[in-house]
Scaffold this motif. Structure first.
Motif, PDB file in Angstrom:
ATOM      1  N   HIS A  91       0.829  -1.205   0.000  1.00 43.80           N
ATOM      2  CA  HIS A  91       0.000   0.000   0.000  1.00 43.80           C
ATOM      3  C   HIS A  91       0.871   1.266   0.000  1.00 43.80           C
ATOM      4  O   HIS A  91       0.617   2.216  -0.750  1.00 43.80           O
ATOM      5  N   HIS A 107      -3.581   9.312   1.448  1.00 41.14           N
ATOM      6  CA  HIS A 107      -2.741   8.288   2.079  1.00 41.14           C
ATOM      7  C   HIS A 107      -1.833   8.886   3.140  1.00 41.14           C
ATOM      8  O   HIS A 107      -1.592   8.260   4.173  1.00 41.14           O
ATOM      9  N   TRP A 109     -13.301   6.541   0.023  1.00 40.58           N
ATOM     10  CA  TRP A 109     -12.904   6.882   1.381  1.00 40.58           C
ATOM     11  C   TRP A 109     -14.117   7.359   2.176  1.00 40.58           C
ATOM     12  O   TRP A 109     -15.045   7.932   1.611  1.00 40.58           O
ATOM     13  N   GLN A 122     -10.204   8.617  -5.390  1.00 42.02           N
ATOM     14  CA  GLN A 122      -9.286   9.349  -4.504  1.00 42.02           C
ATOM     15  C   GLN A 122      -9.759  10.784  -4.294  1.00 42.02           C
ATOM     16  O   GLN A 122      -8.970  11.665  -3.941  1.00 42.02           O
ATOM     17  N   ASP A 165      -9.492   4.416   4.178  1.00 42.25           N
ATOM     18  CA  ASP A 165      -9.369   3.955   2.800  1.00 42.25           C
ATOM     19  C   ASP A 165     -10.188   2.671   2.661  1.00 42.25           C
ATOM     20  O   ASP A 165      -9.911   1.684   3.341  1.00 42.25           O
ATOM     21  N   HIS A 219      -7.547  -2.662  -2.099  1.00 37.92           N
ATOM     22  CA  HIS A 219      -6.101  -2.837  -1.865  1.00 37.92           C
ATOM     23  C   HIS A 219      -5.734  -2.558  -0.407  1.00 37.92           C
ATOM     24  O   HIS A 219      -4.672  -2.953   0.053  1.00 37.92           O
TER      25      HIS A 219
HETATM   26 MN    MN Z   1      -5.095   3.146  -0.728  1.00 35.42          MN
END
Ligand code: MN
Length: 256
Positions: A78, A129, A178, A197, A217, A221
């Protein structure tokens, strides 16, 4: 809100970040930074300042530090693959653009438009992130401090009601995206979610805009190796990881 302080706390802007003189920060000192000045031959944006070249921030803790809630391999891929990719593609997307010279990441997100896909997706990816690694960093309080807890109780009735509303945003976000705890322009807390994102700072894009102090998140993934299709279990494990000392600090700066 002291944006620079907020960015420093999120790790998005290190204490020693060097930016162009255009925005009046000469930087100096050392330490991890979320950005560094690009050193190109020419290629200036219309503001006269060069675009900032962003760099992958260190996690600040080992990849296995959050196990078993989030396993080491998920963390490593990640951070070193996904987040690194967003940073690389953000820098590429900013190349040769007009109007983004000297802008920090939060200002870039406030400015980006829906059709600027490269900056939207990868700028969001970098900010999201960087915040994420901070709010799940090991240690810290297991509950919000007095000020933040009071605000949560005021806005949601109780911590439990907040946790349920936040988890619900995370569970019901269809596909990748998110969920967020944010402050609105009146400094009231609210929960929301964004696709892909995107981020609540994106004033031209987000359904509801605000300043995010906690984000989860829910891209596969982030959890698939450990939890497969059990997003709800991952959300529960995430809530146990939250570093409320960090989130309370972000809240305090956002309120200031
Ligand atoms: Mn991510």
């Amino acid at each position: 809100m002291k944006k620079r302080e907020f960015l420093r706390l999120t790790g998005i802007m290190g204490a020693g970040m060097v930016v162009t003189p255009f925005i009046g920060c000469s930087g100096g000192g050392e330490g991890s930074s979320g950005a560094a000045v690009k050193n190109p031959a020419g290629d200036k944006a219309s503001t006269g300042a060069e675009v900032i070249t962003f760099t992958l921030p260190d996690l600040g803790y080992p990849y296995n530090a959050l196990a078993p809630n989030i396993d080491a391999m998920t963390m490593e891929i990640h951070h070193s693959k996904h987040h690194a990719g967003y940073v690389r593609k953000l820098n590429a997307a900013l190349e040769g653009t007009q109007g983004y010279g000297g802008l920090e990441i939060a200002d870039i997100l406030e400015k980006v438009t829906a059709d600027e896909n490269g900056i939207r997706n990868n700028g969001g990816g970098h900010f999201n992130h960087t915040l994420f690694w901070q709010v799940i960093s090991p240690g810290g309080a297991k509950a919000p401090d007095g000020d933040l807890m009071g605000a949560i109780q005021k806005s949601f009735g109780s911590y439990e009601s907040f946790a349920e509303a936040f988890a619900n945003e995370a569970k019901t976000r269809f596909g990748s995206g998110w969920a967020w705890l944010c402050l609105d322009e009146n400094k009231e807390l609210f929960v929301t979610s964004t696709p892909n994102q995107d981020n609540p700072l994106m004033t031209n894009i987000a359904d509801r805009t605000g300043l995010p102090v906690l984000g989860i998140d829910v891209w596969e993934h982030a959890y698939y190796l450990n939890y497969q299709n059990r997003r709800g279990d991952y959300i529960e494990a995430f809530m146990d990881l939250v570093n409320w000392t960090k989130v309370s600090e972000l809240y305090k700066v956002a309120m200031s």
